[in-house]
Design a protein around this motif. Sequence first.
Motif, PDB file in Angstrom:
ATOM      1  N   ARG A   1       9.004   4.670 -18.976  1.00 60.38           N
ATOM      2  CA  ARG A   1       9.909   3.648 -18.433  1.00 60.38           C
ATOM      3  C   ARG A   1      10.957   4.346 -17.573  1.00 60.38           C
ATOM      4  N   LEU A   2      11.213   3.805 -16.413  1.00 57.75           N
ATOM      5  CA  LEU A   2      12.231   4.374 -15.536  1.00 57.75           C
ATOM      6  C   LEU A   2      13.607   4.252 -16.187  1.00 57.75           C
ATOM      7  N   GLU A   3      14.376   5.319 -16.103  1.00 63.28           N
ATOM      8  CA  GLU A   3      15.743   5.288 -16.623  1.00 63.28           C
ATOM      9  C   GLU A   3      16.577   4.242 -15.896  1.00 63.28           C
ATOM     10  N   ARG A   4      16.351   4.134 -14.591  1.00 62.62           N
ATOM     11  CA  ARG A   4      17.069   3.136 -13.794  1.00 62.62           C
ATOM     12  C   ARG A   4      16.091   2.534 -12.784  1.00 62.62           C
ATOM     13  N   ALA A   5      15.535   1.411 -13.127  1.00 65.63           N
ATOM     14  CA  ALA A   5      14.598   0.740 -12.224  1.00 65.63           C
ATOM     15  C   ALA A   5      15.369   0.092 -11.075  1.00 65.63           C
ATOM     16  N   PRO A   6      14.767   0.026  -9.900  1.00 60.44           N
ATOM     17  CA  PRO A   6      15.461  -0.607  -8.773  1.00 60.44           C
ATOM     18  C   PRO A   6      15.697  -2.095  -9.026  1.00 60.44           C
ATOM     19  N   LYS A   7      16.831  -2.588  -8.534  1.00 58.27           N
ATOM     20  CA  LYS A   7      17.132  -4.014  -8.701  1.00 58.27           C
ATOM     21  C   LYS A   7      16.064  -4.872  -8.039  1.00 58.27           C
ATOM     22  N   VAL A   8      15.600  -4.428  -6.876  1.00 52.83           N
ATOM     23  CA  VAL A   8      14.496  -5.103  -6.191  1.00 52.83           C
ATOM     24  C   VAL A   8      13.389  -4.065  -6.016  1.00 52.83           C
ATOM     25  N   PRO A   9      12.252  -4.224  -6.680  1.00 53.58           N
ATOM     26  CA  PRO A   9      11.170  -3.237  -6.531  1.00 53.58           C
ATOM     27  C   PRO A   9      10.723  -3.123  -5.081  1.00 53.58           C
ATOM     28  N   PRO A  10      10.436  -1.907  -4.626  1.00 56.40           N
ATOM     29  CA  PRO A  10       9.967  -1.771  -3.239  1.00 56.40           C
ATOM     30  C   PRO A  10       8.574  -2.347  -3.070  1.00 56.40           C
ATOM     31  N   LYS A  11       8.281  -2.755  -1.854  1.00 51.58           N
ATOM     32  CA  LYS A  11       6.914  -3.147  -1.532  1.00 51.58           C
ATOM     33  C   LYS A  11       6.027  -1.905  -1.565  1.00 51.58           C
ATOM     34  N   ILE A  12       4.763  -2.121  -1.888  1.00 50.37           N
ATOM     35  CA  ILE A  12       3.793  -1.024  -1.936  1.00 50.37           C
ATOM     36  C   ILE A  12       2.644  -1.362  -1.002  1.00 50.37           C
ATOM     37  N   VAL A  13       2.321  -0.442  -0.113  1.00 50.37           N
ATOM     38  CA  VAL A  13       1.213  -0.635   0.816  1.00 50.37           C
ATOM     39  C   VAL A  13       0.211   0.490   0.629  1.00 50.37           C
ATOM     40  N   LEU A  14      -1.048   0.205   0.941  1.00 50.53           N
ATOM     41  CA  LEU A  14      -2.127   1.156   0.688  1.00 50.53           C
ATOM     42  C   LEU A  14      -2.736   1.672   1.983  1.00 50.53           C
ATOM     43  N   ALA A  15      -3.000   2.989   2.027  1.00 49.32           N
ATOM     44  CA  ALA A  15      -3.844   3.537   3.083  1.00 49.32           C
ATOM     45  C   ALA A  15      -5.255   3.017   2.861  1.00 49.32           C
ATOM     46  N   ALA A  16      -5.816   2.385   3.868  1.00 48.57           N
ATOM     47  CA  ALA A  16      -7.106   1.719   3.703  1.00 48.57           C
ATOM     48  C   ALA A  16      -7.901   1.825   4.996  1.00 48.57           C
ATOM     49  N   LEU A  17      -9.104   2.362   4.895  1.00 53.39           N
ATOM     50  CA  LEU A  17      -9.928   2.581   6.079  1.00 53.39           C
ATOM     51  C   LEU A  17     -11.214   1.765   6.104  1.00 53.39           C
ATOM     52  N   ARG A  18     -11.635   1.277   4.946  1.00 57.03           N
ATOM     53  CA  ARG A  18     -12.895   0.532   4.916  1.00 57.03           C
ATOM     54  C   ARG A  18     -12.757  -0.711   4.039  1.00 57.03           C
ATOM     55  N   PRO A  19     -13.761  -1.588   4.061  1.00 56.46           N
ATOM     56  CA  PRO A  19     -13.591  -2.909   3.455  1.00 56.46           C
ATOM     57  C   PRO A  19     -13.096  -2.929   2.024  1.00 56.46           C
TER      58      PRO A  19
ATOM     59  N   MET B   1     -11.231  -0.846   0.175  1.00 59.75           N
ATOM     60  CA  MET B   1      -9.811  -0.533   0.029  1.00 59.75           C
ATOM     61  C   MET B   1      -8.952  -1.540   0.794  1.00 59.75           C
ATOM     62  N   LEU B   2      -9.425  -2.006   1.926  1.00 66.00           N
ATOM     63  CA  LEU B   2      -8.684  -3.022   2.676  1.00 66.00           C
ATOM     64  C   LEU B   2      -8.538  -4.296   1.854  1.00 66.00           C
ATOM     65  N   ARG B   3      -9.600  -4.669   1.162  1.00 69.58           N
ATOM     66  CA  ARG B   3      -9.532  -5.878   0.342  1.00 69.58           C
ATOM     67  C   ARG B   3      -8.617  -5.692  -0.853  1.00 69.58           C
ATOM     68  N   LEU B   4      -8.591  -4.477  -1.410  1.00 68.80           N
ATOM     69  CA  LEU B   4      -7.647  -4.192  -2.490  1.00 68.80           C
ATOM     70  C   LEU B   4      -6.215  -4.317  -1.981  1.00 68.80           C
ATOM     71  N   ALA B   5      -5.954  -3.788  -0.793  1.00 66.47           N
ATOM     72  CA  ALA B   5      -4.612  -3.881  -0.213  1.00 66.47           C
ATOM     73  C   ALA B   5      -4.196  -5.331  -0.036  1.00 66.47           C
ATOM     74  N   ALA B   6      -5.125  -6.159   0.414  1.00 67.68           N
ATOM     75  CA  ALA B   6      -4.813  -7.575   0.623  1.00 67.68           C
ATOM     76  C   ALA B   6      -4.619  -8.317  -0.687  1.00 67.68           C
TER      77      ALA B   6
END
Length: 319
Positions: free
Chosen positions: A146-164, A166-171
């Motif tokens: 568990r994070l000692e201090r979690a961010p008040k607003v979690p950051p967005k997470i984006v994925l490196a995706a080159l083929r279908p 992983m692209l679909r996982l990102a979406a």
Amino acid sequence: MTQNWGMTIPFYDRSLANSKDLIAELPGLGYTDAWSAEVNGADGFTPLALAAQWAPGLRLGSAIVPVSTRGPGLLAMSAATLADLAPERFVLGIGASSPAIVEGWNAGTFGKPYARTRDTLRFLKKALAGEKVSEAYETFEVKGFRLERAPKVPPKIVLAALRPRMLRLAAAEADGAITNWLSPQDVRKVRAEIGPGTELIARLFVCVDEDTDRVRQIARRMLAGYLTVPVYAAFHDWLGRGEVLRPMHEAWAAGDRQGAVKAIPDEVVDALIVHGDAATCRARIREYVAAGLDTPVLAPIPSGDVPIDQAVRELAPEG
């Protein structure tokens, strides 16, 4: 989606320590984003931490931090630190990376890259939301983190995706997809996999230089180094360049590096590298946007008589 216009930091021609003034200029020039990379230069987080202070108006993103060169908990801690420094302005970009980086340079294991990326994404979403995570994933197990201090607003997470896949996982599970080494026409094929509602980010290599022969000579060396990496070879097979790049792959496999470089056709260079005078380059970047790219992240390449700081200024969206 509001149109973004990003820049890669630090710059190719200077150290991070010498980048402060130019990074501080970016918001005033019209840039909305600054994105780091992590290969064998600066790490993916430190430039963003400094940019959070030097250019407080910018959205900051990592493109990308490998999921197999750090433990899941350390990734969460680093992301939480950036989210604290740049609240609601930090985007965590993660990806599988490559065997050379993960195994050859970092003594890690490049096994099940899709599953490792998926598992890391799922862990990070829980950890950055402040949850205590005890879970056995397919590729790793976390016990009681568990994070000692979690961010008040979690950051967005984006994925490196080159083929279908992983692209679909990102979406489906992330907040966006990151890609690179593609043409405006390729953007349409990538966009079709993720649909209209997912942010698409791409690093575009830009050479402000009207000497086409000189640009192609520089670009061929870069392309040979990237397109022979298995993940990029598979990406361009999927994009339809398998046959035209076959001579390059055959020469590379035979140990003929110079032959591989020479085997890359002009049309491939011109499709994947933005080049010409600044106005031509800006127009080309807008072709990517028109094809469905939400966030172009420019990476100016040193060439000819135009220094990087001049290129950064001339490539600005308001230029």
